[in-house]
Design a protein around this motif. Structure first.
Motif, mmCIF file in Angstrom:
data_model
loop_
_atom_site.group_PDB
_atom_site.id
_atom_site.type_symbol
_atom_site.label_atom_id
_atom_site.label_comp_id
_atom_site.label_asym_id
_atom_site.label_seq_id
_atom_site.Cartn_x
_atom_site.Cartn_y
_atom_site.Cartn_z
ATOM 1 N N ASN A 46 33.251 38.145 43.116
ATOM 2 C CA ASN A 46 32.948 37.964 41.684
ATOM 3 C C ASN A 46 33.963 38.696 40.805
ATOM 4 O O ASN A 46 33.631 39.354 39.829
ATOM 5 N N ILE A 47 35.221 38.577 41.173
ATOM 6 C CA ILE A 47 36.308 39.185 40.400
ATOM 7 C C ILE A 47 36.938 38.090 39.551
ATOM 8 O O ILE A 47 37.233 37.008 40.048
ATOM 9 N N PRO A 48 37.180 38.336 38.243
ATOM 10 C CA PRO A 48 37.775 37.294 37.388
ATOM 11 C C PRO A 48 39.185 36.936 37.841
ATOM 12 O O PRO A 48 39.866 37.691 38.536
ATOM 13 N N SER A 49 39.582 35.755 37.389
ATOM 14 C CA SER A 49 40.879 35.230 37.831
ATOM 15 C C SER A 49 42.043 36.028 37.279
ATOM 16 O O SER A 49 43.094 36.123 37.913
ATOM 17 N N GLY A 97 37.370 45.092 40.773
ATOM 18 C CA GLY A 97 38.675 44.436 40.634
ATOM 19 C C GLY A 97 39.643 45.271 39.810
ATOM 20 O O GLY A 97 40.831 45.378 40.120
ATOM 21 N N ARG A 98 39.157 45.880 38.716
ATOM 22 C CA ARG A 98 40.042 46.716 37.897
ATOM 23 C C ARG A 98 40.528 47.941 38.669
ATOM 24 O O ARG A 98 41.703 48.333 38.562
ATOM 25 N N SER A 99 39.622 48.566 39.426
ATOM 26 C CA SER A 99 40.044 49.728 40.208
ATOM 27 C C SER A 99 41.081 49.337 41.270
ATOM 28 O O SER A 99 42.042 50.067 41.523
ATOM 29 N N LEU A 100 40.909 48.144 41.883
ATOM 30 C CA LEU A 100 41.923 47.672 42.834
ATOM 31 C C LEU A 100 43.268 47.445 42.158
ATOM 32 O O LEU A 100 44.325 47.735 42.719
ATOM 33 N N LEU A 101 43.212 46.899 40.933
ATOM 34 C CA LEU A 101 44.462 46.664 40.194
ATOM 35 C C LEU A 101 45.161 47.997 39.910
ATOM 36 O O LEU A 101 46.389 48.118 40.033
ATOM 37 N N GLU A 102 44.390 49.041 39.511
ATOM 38 C CA GLU A 102 44.989 50.352 39.270
ATOM 39 C C GLU A 102 45.588 50.924 40.554
ATOM 40 O O GLU A 102 46.667 51.538 40.518
ATOM 41 N N LEU A 117 42.692 38.907 39.532
ATOM 42 C CA LEU A 117 43.239 38.420 40.806
ATOM 43 C C LEU A 117 44.717 38.086 40.683
ATOM 44 O O LEU A 117 45.528 38.398 41.558
ATOM 45 N N ARG A 118 45.078 37.441 39.542
ATOM 46 C CA ARG A 118 46.503 37.109 39.345
ATOM 47 C C ARG A 118 47.342 38.379 39.229
ATOM 48 O O ARG A 118 48.449 38.465 39.783
ATOM 49 N N ALA A 119 46.818 39.372 38.482
ATOM 50 C CA ALA A 119 47.573 40.620 38.332
ATOM 51 C C ALA A 119 47.762 41.310 39.673
ATOM 52 O O ALA A 119 48.843 41.835 39.980
ATOM 53 N N ILE A 120 46.711 41.279 40.523
ATOM 54 C CA ILE A 120 46.830 41.909 41.845
ATOM 55 C C ILE A 120 47.834 41.152 42.710
ATOM 56 O O ILE A 120 48.639 41.750 43.439
#
Length: 674
Positions: A215-218, A193-198, A221-224
């Motif tokens: 299993n990605i925290p909320s 999830g962090r790599s997707l956000l970057e 997900l909100r940031a993405i």
């Protein structure tokens, strides 16, 4: 469709391969091949040979735009042959490979397909195992990064972990065409999830991203989702700008067409005027014949006038004699004028001598004033010298302070050497201190996490402010239109004000003279203020000396404590060590606490700078887009103005040419005689 069926049968005969009647039935079925050019072979098991034949048949351009091969149990070699055939195809836009258990070689073939094919728009890879093979999936990601046509990608249930997510994110950072991505039901986890956000912070084209069951925290997900909303807003602004540019281009074309029509109308009027000028030239030729007859009559009258001229020449001879007499009279008058000039020159010399005396008096007064100015300058130089001497005294005091601090540092070094000997003995006590420090570190980490959460909340607030700023920009654009009209009205007012300002400029010069006099008084006041600051500095130096004495007393007390504690028993040594460590902590607290706080502040400032730079870059991108649009508008307005000026110049040139042609015609020359 018949051509594709014939080519398929021909290739099967050449290779000696079974044609698979199910495939032929699907090709012959009217439901499968419709007007949409869709080939559906879902649920049929295709052998390696049939895949090879289909790949060869699909190498050339066909009528099919959609190929559905879901749940066909494709082998690795068959998938490779089929995908290699699609690499050179330019008609297929949708490819569905759902549920074929594709692995390493299939992923590599897909990567080559994405690199070489430039027409595929949608790719469905649901229920495969691409994520299990790292090398093949990395090649697939490299192909995705270099692709420039794919807009939709489905990677559901492909057993991707956080490493596969990282490679996919590297591809997303480089890709600039993908708009929809489905990654549901994989095991990406927190790191994925962090790599997707970057990746989303750099990718500006992805509009839809499905990530359920990973299993990605909320929070991530909100940031993405927020980054996706930013991308949607950017594309909406780009669409608006494109629509505006299209509207402007259409308006410009309409203006050009109108100007072309006006130009054609001008050309028609010019042709009409030419016709009228031809008619007038014909009439003028007729009139020229009449004028020639009149000239012949005038020649006879000229001959009579020559006789009269001979009579006038005799009269001129008599007049020349009279002029000779008048010349003598003029010479006498000139002599009288020279005498008058000599008298006037003498009077002027007397007046010049009187003016020279007056100038000498004025020069004396100016010299006296300059001497006074020199005296004032000397006084100022003396005051500056005093200031320099006082600054030298301050510098000497600073040197004394540095010397005293060096002595104190030497004494502290001696005490530290003694303390090192005791530290060796007190290793066990230090281990206890280390445990306490670890607890403090844990406390600091918790504090940092809380600060990070607070920063994320601030980021959300800043994004809300950014949206408000965009609304303000739209309002500002509307206000600019109104301000232009107001500015044109204010130009007239400004021209009237300029005339008043010229009159006020004369009064301002008089006020400047007054200000110069006031500046002299202020310089004297500044000197008095510098003296007061010097006295304050002396007081501060005294206070610093008192503080240095107090520090020396503290050091002497510590030395006395150390001498007394060395003579005590071994049982009391542990207590003495604790007290010494506390006292040393007080002395070193100023360094350690300040250094720790500075590091924390620097880290927080860096994070704030990174966040601020990210937001600034986003704002700058939008501002640059707005500025580019405004520059285009200005350029087009300038072009329109230039076209108008060119047309006005052409019209003026045409008018001048017509006027000169009319004035140069023979009618204009002979009209007054008539």
């Amino acid at each position: 469709m018949e051509d594709f069926r014939r080519s398929y049968l021909r290739l099967c005969k050449e290779g000696g391969i079974d044609t698979q009647e199910s495939v032929l039935a699907q090709l012959n079925d009217s439901r499968t091949v419709t007007g949409l050019c869709r080939l559906d072979l879902s649920g049929q098991s295709l052998s390696v040979d049939t895949c090879g034949v289909l790949g060869r048949a699909l190498q050339n351009d066909t009528l099919f735009t959609e190929i559905i091969l879901s749940d066909c149990m494709l082998s690795e070699e068959g998938a490779k042959l089929l995908l290699n055939g699609l690499c050179s195809n330019t008609t297929v836009k949708v490819l569905d490979l759902k549920g074929n258990n594709m692995r390493g070689t299939g992923a590599e073939a897909l990567g080559q397909l994405l690199v070489r094919n430039k027409t595929l728009r949608r790719l469905v890879l649901e229920w495969n195992a691409l994520g299990m093979w790292e090398e093949g999936f990395s090649i697939f990601c490299e192909g995705l990064a270099s692709n420039t046509s794919l807009t939709q990608l489905d990677l559901r249930n492909n057993q991707m972990n956080h490493q596969g997510a990282a490679e996919l994110c590297v591809a997303l950072k480089r890709n600039s065409t993908l708009q929809e991505l489905d990654v549901r039901w994989n095991n990406m986890g927190l790191l994925g999830g962090r790599s997707l956000l970057e990746a989303m912070q750099q990718n500006r084209t992805l509009l839809k991203l499905e990530m359920a069951g990973n299993n990605i925290p909320s929070d991530t997900l909100r940031a993405i989702e927020q980054s996706m909303n930013h991308n949607a807003d950017r594309q909406s602004t780009l669409r608006d700008s494109r629509s505006k540019t299209q509207v402007l281009s259409k308006e410009i074309q309409l203006l050009k067409e109108e100007k072309g029509r006006q130009f054609l109308s001008l050309m028609d009027t010019i042709e009409r005027q030419k016709d009228e000028m031809g008619r007038s030239s014909r009439n003028s030729s007729i009139r020229l014949g009449q004028l020639k007859e009149a000239l012949s009559e005038q020649k006879s009258s000229v001959n009579s006038l020559t006789a009269k001229l001979q009579m006038t020449e005799a009269a001129l001879a008599l007049s020349e004699q009279k002029t000779h007499d008048l010349g003598e009279l003029l010479n006498r008058v000139k002599m009288e004028k020279t005498e008058l000039r000599d008298r006037q020159s003498r009077e002027i010399k007397k007046e010049q001598e009187e003016s020279a005396l007056r100038e000498g008096k004025l020069l004396k007064e100016v010299n006296s004033l300059s001497e006074k100015n020199l005296q004032l300058r000397n006084k100022l130089e003396e005051s500056e010298r005093r200031c320099k001497t006082q600054q030298d005294q301050i510098f000497e005091l600073k040197q004394e302070l540095t010397n005293t601090t060096a002595e104190l540092k030497l004494r502290l070094a001696q005490t530290e050497e003694r303390l090192d000997m005791e530290k060796r003995r007190s290793k066990q006590a230090l281990e206890d201190v280390d445990s306490l420090r670890q607890k403090e570190v844990d406390h600091l980490t918790r504090h940092q996490e809380e600060s990070e959460r607070a920063l994320q909340e601030r980021i959300l607030k800043l994004e809300g402010q950014r949206i408000q700023l965009e609304e303000d920009l739209s309002r500002a654009k509307a206000s600019l239109v109104t301000e232009r009209a107001q500015a044109e009205e204010e130009l007239g007012k400004v021209r009237a004000q300029v005339r008043l300002e010229e009159q006020q400029h004369l009064t301002s010069l008089e006020e400047k003279l007054r200000a110069v006099r006031q500046s002299r008084d202020e310089s004297q006041n500044h000197c008095t203020q510098q003296k007061q600051t010097l006295s304050d500095l002396h007081a501060r130096v005294g206070q610093q000396n008192i503080e240095m004495d107090s520090l020396r007393r503290r050091i002497e007390e510590l030395q006395q404590d150390l001498a007394g504690k060395e003579q005590e028993k071994v049982s009391e040594v542990t207590r003495v060590r604790v007290e010494l460590q506390e006292q040393i902590g007080h002395l070193q607290a100023e360094r350690t606490t300040q250094s720790g706080l500075k590091e924390k502040i620097a880290a927080l400032e860096r994070e704030m700078k990174v966040l601020s730079t990210a937001h600034r870059e986003a704002l700058l991108d939008k501002e640059s887009e707005i500025s580019s649009l405004l520059e285009r508008l200005r350029i087009r307005e300038g072009e329109i103005q230039r076209i108008r000026e060119d047309e006005a110049q052409r019209a003026s040139f045409l008018q001048n040419a017509i006027l000169t042609y009319v004035q140069g015609s023979p009618l204009a020359h002979y009209s007054p005689k008539k």
